[in-house]
Scaffold this motif. Structure first.
Motif, PDB file in Angstrom:
ATOM      1  N   GLN A   1       0.806  -1.223   0.000  1.00  0.00           N
ATOM      2  CA  GLN A   1       0.000   0.000   0.000  1.00  0.00           C
ATOM      3  C   GLN A   1       0.837   1.271   0.000  1.00  0.00           C
ATOM      4  OE1 GLN A   1       0.113  -2.404   2.456  1.00  0.00           O
ATOM      5  NE2 GLN A   1      -0.802  -1.641   4.357  1.00  0.00           N
ATOM      6  N   CYS A   2       2.120   1.148   0.301  1.00  0.00           N
ATOM      7  CA  CYS A   2       3.006   2.311   0.227  1.00  0.00           C
ATOM      8  C   CYS A   2       3.760   2.375  -1.104  1.00  0.00           C
ATOM      9  CB  CYS A   2       4.010   2.303   1.386  1.00  0.00           C
ATOM     10  SG  CYS A   2       3.264   2.709   2.977  1.00  0.00           S
ATOM     11  N   GLY A   3       3.343   1.533  -2.044  1.00  0.00           N
ATOM     12  CA  GLY A   3       3.927   1.595  -3.375  1.00  0.00           C
ATOM     13  C   GLY A   3       5.140   0.730  -3.595  1.00  0.00           C
ATOM     14  N   GLU A   4       5.554  -0.008  -2.571  1.00  0.00           N
ATOM     15  CA  GLU A   4       6.677  -0.938  -2.708  1.00  0.00           C
ATOM     16  C   GLU A   4       6.152  -2.364  -2.750  1.00  0.00           C
ATOM     17  OE1 GLU A   4       9.778  -0.788   0.107  1.00  0.00           O
ATOM     18  OE2 GLU A   4      10.591   1.114  -0.595  1.00  0.00           O
TER      19      GLU A   4
ATOM     20  N   VAL B   1       1.263  13.669  -9.850  1.00  0.00           N
ATOM     21  CA  VAL B   1       0.012  13.361  -9.152  1.00  0.00           C
ATOM     22  C   VAL B   1      -0.657  14.613  -8.641  1.00  0.00           C
ATOM     23  CG1 VAL B   1      -0.927  12.161  -7.125  1.00  0.00           C
ATOM     24  CG2 VAL B   1       0.793  11.045  -8.557  1.00  0.00           C
ATOM     25  N   ARG B   2      -2.001  14.626  -8.647  1.00  0.00           N
ATOM     26  CA  ARG B   2      -2.730  15.754  -8.058  1.00  0.00           C
ATOM     27  C   ARG B   2      -3.635  15.360  -6.905  1.00  0.00           C
ATOM     28  NH1 ARG B   2      -8.009  16.575 -10.820  1.00  0.00           N
ATOM     29  NH2 ARG B   2      -8.089  15.323 -12.725  1.00  0.00           N
ATOM     30  N   GLN B   3      -3.909  14.059  -6.719  1.00  0.00           N
ATOM     31  CA  GLN B   3      -4.691  13.640  -5.559  1.00  0.00           C
ATOM     32  C   GLN B   3      -4.280  12.234  -5.156  1.00  0.00           C
ATOM     33  OE1 GLN B   3      -8.981  13.410  -6.040  1.00  0.00           O
ATOM     34  NE2 GLN B   3      -9.279  12.733  -3.932  1.00  0.00           N
ATOM     35  N   VAL B   4      -4.219  11.991  -3.853  1.00  0.00           N
ATOM     36  CA  VAL B   4      -3.968  10.662  -3.313  1.00  0.00           C
ATOM     37  C   VAL B   4      -5.140  10.268  -2.426  1.00  0.00           C
ATOM     38  CG1 VAL B   4      -1.458  10.751  -3.423  1.00  0.00           C
ATOM     39  CG2 VAL B   4      -2.618  11.684  -1.416  1.00  0.00           C
ATOM     40  N   ALA B   5      -5.427   8.965  -2.367  1.00  0.00           N
ATOM     41  CA  ALA B   5      -6.490   8.448  -1.514  1.00  0.00           C
ATOM     42  C   ALA B   5      -6.044   7.118  -0.949  1.00  0.00           C
ATOM     43  CB  ALA B   5      -7.783   8.290  -2.305  1.00  0.00           C
ATOM     44  N   ALA B   6      -6.366   6.866   0.312  1.00  0.00           N
ATOM     45  CA  ALA B   6      -5.899   5.665   1.001  1.00  0.00           C
ATOM     46  C   ALA B   6      -7.067   4.897   1.578  1.00  0.00           C
ATOM     47  CB  ALA B   6      -4.918   6.046   2.113  1.00  0.00           C
ATOM     48  N   GLY B   7      -7.067   3.582   1.355  1.00  0.00           N
ATOM     49  CA  GLY B   7      -8.087   2.706   1.906  1.00  0.00           C
ATOM     50  C   GLY B   7      -7.550   1.910   3.080  1.00  0.00           C
TER      51      GLY B   7
ATOM     52  N   SER C   1      -4.017   1.771  -1.906  1.00  0.00           N
ATOM     53  CA  SER C   1      -3.876   3.188  -2.232  1.00  0.00           C
ATOM     54  C   SER C   1      -4.270   3.437  -3.688  1.00  0.00           C
ATOM     55  CB  SER C   1      -2.424   3.652  -2.037  1.00  0.00           C
ATOM     56  OG  SER C   1      -1.996   3.421  -0.710  1.00  0.00           O
ATOM     57  N   VAL C   2      -4.774   4.642  -3.949  1.00  0.00           N
ATOM     58  CA  VAL C   2      -5.090   5.078  -5.304  1.00  0.00           C
ATOM     59  C   VAL C   2      -4.561   6.495  -5.467  1.00  0.00           C
ATOM     60  CG1 VAL C   2      -6.904   5.480  -7.017  1.00  0.00           C
ATOM     61  CG2 VAL C   2      -7.189   3.664  -5.321  1.00  0.00           C
TER      62      VAL C   2
ATOM     63  N   PHE D   1      -3.968   2.497  -9.419  1.00  0.00           N
ATOM     64  CA  PHE D   1      -4.300   1.664  -8.276  1.00  0.00           C
ATOM     65  C   PHE D   1      -3.011   0.924  -7.964  1.00  0.00           C
ATOM     66  CE2 PHE D   1      -6.062  -2.388  -6.610  1.00  0.00           C
ATOM     67  CZ  PHE D   1      -6.853  -1.888  -5.611  1.00  0.00           C
ATOM     68  N   VAL D   2      -2.187   1.541  -7.117  1.00  0.00           N
ATOM     69  CA  VAL D   2      -0.786   1.149  -6.962  1.00  0.00           C
ATOM     70  C   VAL D   2      -0.644  -0.373  -6.924  1.00  0.00           C
ATOM     71  CG1 VAL D   2       1.227   1.329  -5.451  1.00  0.00           C
ATOM     72  CG2 VAL D   2      -0.276   3.299  -5.759  1.00  0.00           C
ATOM     73  N   PRO D   3       0.158  -0.951  -7.815  1.00  0.00           N
ATOM     74  CA  PRO D   3       1.097  -0.269  -8.704  1.00  0.00           C
ATOM     75  C   PRO D   3       0.689  -0.278 -10.174  1.00  0.00           C
ATOM     76  CG  PRO D   3       1.836  -2.504  -8.368  1.00  0.00           C
ATOM     77  CD  PRO D   3       0.504  -2.361  -7.671  1.00  0.00           C
ATOM     78  N   VAL D   4      -0.600  -0.465 -10.515  1.00  0.00           N
ATOM     79  CA  VAL D   4      -1.006  -0.532 -11.918  1.00  0.00           C
ATOM     80  C   VAL D   4      -2.100   0.487 -12.202  1.00  0.00           C
ATOM     81  CG1 VAL D   4      -0.418  -2.970 -12.166  1.00  0.00           C
ATOM     82  CG2 VAL D   4      -2.714  -2.333 -11.408  1.00  0.00           C
ATOM     83  N   ARG D   5      -2.203   0.895 -13.467  1.00  0.00           N
ATOM     84  CA  ARG D   5      -3.233   1.852 -13.860  1.00  0.00           C
ATOM     85  C   ARG D   5      -4.595   1.184 -13.898  1.00  0.00           C
ATOM     86  NH1 ARG D   5      -3.726   5.349 -19.520  1.00  0.00           N
ATOM     87  NH2 ARG D   5      -5.868   5.991 -19.157  1.00  0.00           N
ATOM     88  N   VAL D   6      -5.611   1.896 -13.415  1.00  0.00           N
ATOM     89  CA  VAL D   6      -6.980   1.407 -13.425  1.00  0.00           C
ATOM     90  C   VAL D   6      -7.533   1.555 -14.832  1.00  0.00           C
ATOM     91  CG1 VAL D   6      -9.294   1.741 -12.504  1.00  0.00           C
ATOM     92  CG2 VAL D   6      -7.314   1.999 -11.008  1.00  0.00           C
ATOM     93  N   GLN D   7      -8.095   0.497 -15.370  1.00  0.00           N
ATOM     94  CA  GLN D   7      -8.663   0.523 -16.710  1.00  0.00           C
ATOM     95  C   GLN D   7     -10.132   0.911 -16.634  1.00  0.00           C
ATOM     96  OE1 GLN D   7      -6.681   0.065 -19.443  1.00  0.00           O
ATOM     97  NE2 GLN D   7      -5.057  -0.034 -17.892  1.00  0.00           N
TER      98      GLN D   7
END
Length: 387
Positions: free
Chosen positions: A122-125, A152-158, A162-163, A173-179
């Motif tokens: 969730q931290c991108g690693e 990036v212009r906005q971050v959101a955490a679940g 993370s998104v 949708f870390v680490p891949v793009r949402v289609q």
């Protein structure tokens, strides 16, 4: 912060998430006095912690830190007053988010940072695994760059994901793009579901859906974005996601809610059943709502004239109405603070005006808000009218 604007908090405080110097819960609003000398532009509530962002880019955190969620050394278990995240002191943070036990932030250059728990990446690693393939717990206690190739212009955490929203309107949708969605304007993340609002007003959702929080008319989870139903013909201005419920706000100030209805968190009065499709919150009709925020089991609404309404589960004082009542009927939160110190002691008794909120933020079991003093100029206006 300007002396006529303050941060307030209420609700559960067992981890210091109210920022008032102790671990007491509060049924009424209280001022976060440690921030009174800073110009706070936004606040964010997490499950057991909080953060504040200042106009100059300083980031303050407080509350639960046992996974490094405050960006502080792990030996610090909790902090009951806000303190600056020193590791981000050389950059200007413009937006931030708190998840289950991790945090995200973005600076004015579009660079993102993450810290806290990372066992799910969730931290991108990439998460670490043992020889059996089991995920290992790994905490990132010092904020570090994530998604380094993105602006990036906005971050959101679940809860454990993370998104991020890029400046081009793409979601990662870390680490891949949402289609699916293109030209996304806003994202909102609940515990295990996500919302994305496109520039043309189309609302998409994906993730967990056991209570209908995706607004698809069923309870089937979705691994890819699907359009939220029941909002056609509406112009949406904002979205918010809670633990297991969702809300959408129209340009006309009307609120729609769906998902888990237990404890009255959707605001449908005595009807506490879950909704698989968006329904208008009639009890807020005519209030001209400009912002919604969703917590774990409660919701808060902000009106254009600066009043705050809360509804949902009421234990631990999370509704801010002075009693631990659970209700699906929106109740106005009294903002009972003395006039700001710009009013002299001689004038304070006769000072006319009121505190009006301009931002709200729900945490898991607490709420934060920024309120500003609005002088009552009616006497001056009356005098002018008689001249």
């Amino acid at each position: 912060m300007p002396s006529d604007s303050v941060v307030i908090a209420w609700g559960a405080g067992e981890d210091g998430q109210l920022g008032i110097g102790n671990i007491e819960e509060r049924e009424w609003i209280c001022q976060v006095k440690a921030l009174q000398d800073y110009s706070v532009s936004s606040v964010v509530g997490g499950s057991r912690n909080s953060l504040a962002l200042c106009d100059d880019g300083k980031l303050f955190t407080w509350g639960w830190n046992q996974r490094g969620t405050l960006g502080k050394p792990p030996e610090t278990k909790t902090e009951t007053v806000p303190s600056q995240v020193k590791a981000l002191g050389n950059v200007k943070i413009v937006q931030a988010a708190i998840g289950g036990w991790h945090c995200l932030a973005v600076d004015d250059q579009g660079r993102t940072y993450a810290w806290g728990g990372n066992e799910y990446g969730q931290c991108g690693e990439d998460p670490e695994k043992d020889e059996t393939g089991r995920l290992l717990r790994r905490d990132i206690v010092v904020p570090q760059r994530c998604a380094p190739k993105l602006k990036v212009r906005q971050v959101a955490a679940g809860g454990t994901h993370s998104v991020v929203l890029t400046r081009e309107g793409h979601q990662i949708f870390v680490p891949v793009r949402v289609q699916g969605p293109e030209k996304v304007r806003l994202i909102a993340v609940g515990a295990f579901h996500n919302l994305a609002l496109e520039e043309d007003g189309t609302l998409w959702a994906w993730g967990n859906n056991e209570y209908g929080q995706l607004g698809t008319g069923d309870t089937q989870p979705r691994s890819q974005p699907i359009r939220v139903q029941g909002l056609s013909g509406l112009t949406l201005a904002d979205i918010a996601a809670g633990g297991w419920h969702s809300t959408a706000l129209t340009n006309e100030g009307e609120v729609y809610g769906w998902g888990r209805g237990e404890h009255g968190r959707l605001g449908f009065g005595d009807d506490k059943s879950s909704k698989m499709l968006p329904q208008k919150v009639q009890l807020l009709a005519g209030e001209d709502i400009v912002q919604m925020s969703c917590g774990g089991t409660h919701s808060v609404a902000l009106t254009r004239d600066g009043r705050i309404f809360s509804f949902g589960r009421g234990d631990h004082g999370r509704l801010g109405i002075g009693r631990k009542v659970t209700t699906g009927h929106p109740m106005e939160v009294p903002i009972n603070l003395p006039p700001p110190k710009t009013v002299s002691e001689d004038e304070e008794e006769n000072a006319e005006g009121s505190w009006r909120a301009n931002l709200i933020a729900c945490g898991g079991r607490h709420t934060l808000a920024i309120v500003k003093w609005s002088p009552d100029n009616s006497n001056n206006n009356n005098e002018n009218n008689t001249e």
